[in-house]
Design an enzyme around this catalytic site. Structure first.
Site, mmCIF file in Angstrom:
data_model
loop_
_atom_site.group_PDB
_atom_site.id
_atom_site.type_symbol
_atom_site.label_atom_id
_atom_site.label_comp_id
_atom_site.label_asym_id
_atom_site.label_seq_id
_atom_site.Cartn_x
_atom_site.Cartn_y
_atom_site.Cartn_z
ATOM 1 N N CYS A 103 0.727 -0.981 0.004
ATOM 2 C CA CYS A 103 -0.038 -0.003 0.051
ATOM 3 C C CYS A 103 0.880 1.371 -0.269
ATOM 4 C CB CYS A 103 -0.657 0.039 1.182
ATOM 5 S SG CYS A 103 -2.004 1.496 1.380
ATOM 6 N N HIS A 145 -9.176 -3.894 -1.823
ATOM 7 C CA HIS A 145 -8.233 -3.107 -1.033
ATOM 8 C C HIS A 145 -8.471 -1.735 -1.034
ATOM 9 C CE1 HIS A 145 -3.724 -2.162 0.216
ATOM 10 N NE2 HIS A 145 -4.209 -1.155 -0.276
ATOM 11 N N GLU A 146 -8.542 -1.196 -2.240
ATOM 12 C CA GLU A 146 -8.860 0.332 -2.530
ATOM 13 C C GLU A 146 -10.208 0.780 -1.696
ATOM 14 O OE1 GLU A 146 -6.439 2.046 -3.268
ATOM 15 O OE2 GLU A 146 -5.094 0.425 -4.228
ATOM 16 N N HIS A 149 -10.096 1.438 1.886
ATOM 17 C CA HIS A 149 -9.698 2.727 2.270
ATOM 18 C C HIS A 149 -10.637 3.792 2.665
ATOM 19 C CE1 HIS A 149 -5.242 2.933 1.930
ATOM 20 N NE2 HIS A 149 -5.350 1.999 0.638
#
Ligand code: NI
Length: 181
Positions: A103, A145-146, A149
């Protein structure tokens, strides 16, 4: 329309903006230039994705790609940089698999993270057109994953075993040691 000035240096873990849930985007026109900027960042950097809060923008916008070299290593069909707004992710099967993630907000580190293998992702593109598609394997991982965020979640919180949180420059020795187990 007033434009927010964007930094290109991703915030690092510890910055409170990475921990705040992001707001839904209502005015798509306002984020069009930001979307272009995010896609350009992916074209010019070896990044798989970036989320708005990493550039200190508290909005539900992510950009991702499956670059050809990554697709060659991880499998899947390359996907050019694209933007997803107000995303909703739904796992399509229970299958979870573990692989390495890194990341921009945790430079130099990598860790093994369990993710759903097959997902549906919904939301909007930067023109405000609805998106409803499926993704699997590494692209599904990148999208999960994104999108994490946008809810203040960084990948270590998703890890099953923090012993696999390692420095990238230790990867080879880690692999050698793991092979001996
Ligand atoms: Ni990240």
């Amino acid at each position: 329309m007033k434009e927010q000035i964007l930094t290109t240096t991703p915030l690092k873990m510890g910055h409170p903006s990475l921990r705040k849930p992001c707001q839904k985007i209502k005015d798509f026109e306002r984020v069009q230039s930001m979307a272009v900027f995010f896609k350009e960042l992916l074209l010019t950097n070896p990044w798989s994705g970036i989320a708005a809060p990493q550039l200190d923008v508290n909005l539900q916008l992510v950009a991702f790609q499956l670059a050809p070299d990554v697709a060659a290593r991880k499998g899947g069909i390359p996907c050019p940089p694209r933007v997803l707004i107000n995303p909703v992710i739904t796992p399509l099967t229970d299958e979870i698999y573990e692989d390495w993630e890194a990341c921009l907000s945790l430079p130099d580190l990598m860790g093994r993270v369990p993710r759903f293998r097959h997902i549906r992702f919904e939301g909007f593109d930067e023109m405000g057109n609805p998106v409803c598609e499926e993704a699997h394997d590494h692209l599904a991982r990148i999208i999960q994953h994104e999108c994490d965020h946008l809810f203040g979640v960084l990948y270590p919180e998703r890890m099953a075993d923090l012993k696999t949180l390692i420095y990238r420059d230790q990867f080879e020795v880690w692999q050698e040691a793991a092979a001996l187990l």
